[in-house]
Design an enzyme around this catalytic site. Structure first.
Site, PDB file in Angstrom:
ATOM      1  N   TYR A 143      -9.413 -10.081  14.879  1.00  0.00           N
ATOM      2  CA  TYR A 143     -10.032 -10.340  13.578  1.00  0.00           C
ATOM      3  C   TYR A 143     -11.513 -10.690  13.711  1.00  0.00           C
ATOM      4  CZ  TYR A 143      -5.909 -10.574  10.487  1.00  0.00           C
ATOM      5  OH  TYR A 143      -4.818 -10.289   9.718  1.00  0.00           O
ATOM      6  N   LYS A 189       1.545  -8.570  24.152  1.00  0.00           N
ATOM      7  CA  LYS A 189       1.735  -7.171  24.555  1.00  0.00           C
ATOM      8  C   LYS A 189       1.189  -7.055  25.977  1.00  0.00           C
ATOM      9  CE  LYS A 189       2.924  -2.898  23.608  1.00  0.00           C
ATOM     10  NZ  LYS A 189       4.304  -2.434  23.340  1.00  0.00           N
ATOM     11  N   ASP A 221       6.505  -5.662  20.027  1.00  0.00           N
ATOM     12  CA  ASP A 221       7.368  -4.642  19.406  1.00  0.00           C
ATOM     13  C   ASP A 221       8.832  -5.097  19.424  1.00  0.00           C
ATOM     14  OD1 ASP A 221       7.202  -4.420  22.176  1.00  0.00           O
ATOM     15  OD2 ASP A 221       7.239  -2.226  22.226  1.00  0.00           O
ATOM     16  N   ASP A 245      -0.017 -12.336  12.021  1.00  0.00           N
ATOM     17  CA  ASP A 245      -0.149 -11.869  10.639  1.00  0.00           C
ATOM     18  C   ASP A 245       1.035 -10.974  10.290  1.00  0.00           C
ATOM     19  OD1 ASP A 245      -1.449 -11.356   8.141  1.00  0.00           O
ATOM     20  OD2 ASP A 245      -2.032  -9.401   8.935  1.00  0.00           O
ATOM     21  N   ASP A 249       4.706 -12.031   8.000  1.00  0.00           N
ATOM     22  CA  ASP A 249       5.143 -11.328   6.789  1.00  0.00           C
ATOM     23  C   ASP A 249       6.573 -10.833   6.970  1.00  0.00           C
ATOM     24  OD1 ASP A 249       2.684 -11.592   5.435  1.00  0.00           O
ATOM     25  OD2 ASP A 249       2.822  -9.539   4.652  1.00  0.00           O
TER      26      ASP A 249
END
Ligand code: IPM
Ligand code: MG
Length: 357
Positions: A143, A189, A221, A245, A249
């Protein structure tokens, strides 16, 4: 003399003002039986700030927030501002505020309310016992990383984390786990990204200071899959900005409505408390938004920023009770509703229950 806490209030755009009004109603109700009072000061951020002041984050807002004991925030954004250059978009205001206030840790709990098991898109048997807590790094990663750019033919962003940034967010996760079931799953990751390798090595180092906490690692993942396969396996999920983020959600849907989930952003001198949902411009002004996520954010504010645990517990019990009694806003009308209520009715009912606890 009751003590008075100063609360900065950012109503924002879309449904933001409606849901903030209900949270304040409930806060005022809780205060009547406590030995503290709250004073509110409003500040502008988001699209409305752009419209009135030409910037999504006026300096007065930053200064005002820094003078507050805590900040309660609704939501920002909407189509009207979607085509502005990035620095004028409402989202840029929020990202800048997080950075200016030093809010490097975003805490997003997901729990299921038994009365609403059917509201989730997942099967009720998968949801039993879900109580997880996402600790998302908030002021670093892709970000904010430099260089970044887009010249029309090539665009790029940079995912960067320094060791101190990873250490401090890992500590928040381990401290949170110590107050919960003492399990941290760090999501990265590391099979592909260098930044994730440093992340993993650093988290393992920080874990040494918390021998009681069990640490596991998961690739992002796989974590996305496990969250819908068996969400009850998680206690604290520790992760970086963009993975957090996305996963938060996803995790929100476990509870049945994104309108139920609160969040706290902490780390600096003043914390920011906000629902995890957005400004929902499509339903703004219709009186159908679910204010519960914002009311729960206000409860997190009482607990984390002001140390008013009893008041926070009272709000949470009132919400449980109201849901048990079958009061539902429109988003949850299909799930055990005895009475469907508007945004303001829901706020008033919760405020009333709070005053009786
Ligand atoms: C969130 C939101 C923000 C984010 C947006 C509005 C910038 O999605 O708080 O999760 O991506 O952090
Ligand atoms: Mg988000």
């Amino acid at each position: 003399m009751k003590k008075t806490y100063k609360i900065g209030v950012i109503r924002g755009d879309g449904i933001g003002p409606e849901i903030i009004d209900e949270a304040i109603k409930v806060l005022d109700s809780v205060c009547t039986n406590e030995d503290f009072e709250l004073s509110y000061e409003e500040y502008l951020m988001g699209g409305i700030a752009y419209d009135l002041k030409g910037t999504p984050l006026p300096d007065e807002t930053i200064e005002g927030c820094l003078k507050s004991d805590a900040v309660l925030f609704g939501a920002i954004g909407g189509q009207k501002w979607d085509n502005l250059p990035r620095q004028f978009r409402p989202e840029s205001g929020l990202l800048k505020l997080r950075k200016e206030l030093g809010l490097f840790a975003n805490l997003r709990p997901t729990a299921v309310f038994d009365e609403l098991l059917d509201a989730s898109t997942l099967k009720p048997e998968v949801l039993k016992g879900v109580d997880l807590f996402v600790v998302r790094e908030l002021t670093g990663g892709i970000y904010f990383g430099e260089p970044r750019g887009n010249d029309g033919t090539k665009a790029y962003n940079t995912m960067v984390y320094t060791k101190p940034e990873i250490e401090r967010i890992a500590k928040v996760a381990f401290e949170s786990a110590m107050k919960r079931r003492k399990v941290v799953c760090s999501v990265d990751k590391a099979n592909v990204l260098e930044v994730s390798q440093l992340w993993r090595d650093t988290v393992i180092e920080v874990a040494q200071a918390y021998p009681e906490v069990t640490l596991t690692h998961m690739y992002v993942d796989n974590a996305a899959m496990q969250l819908v396969r068996n969400p009850a396996q998680f206690d604290v999920i520790l992760t970086g900005n963009i993975f957090g983020d996305i996963l938060s959600d996803e995790a929100s849907m476990i509870s049945g409505s994104i309108g139920l989930l609160p969040s706290a952003s902490i780390g600096g001198s003043v914390g920011l408390y906000e629902p995890i949902h957005g400004s929902a411009p499509d339903i703004a002004g219709q009186g159908i938004a679910n204010p519960i996520a914002t009311i729960l954010s206000a409860s997190m504010m009482l607990r984390f920023a002001l140390g008013e645990e009893k008041a926070a517990d009272r709000i949470e019990s009132a919400i449980k009770k109201v849901l048990q009694e079958g009061y539902r806003t429109k988003d949850l009308a299909a799930y055990g509703a005895k009475e469907v209520c508007s945004t303001t009715q829901m706020g008033s009912i919760i405020a009333d229950y709070v005053s009786r606890i």
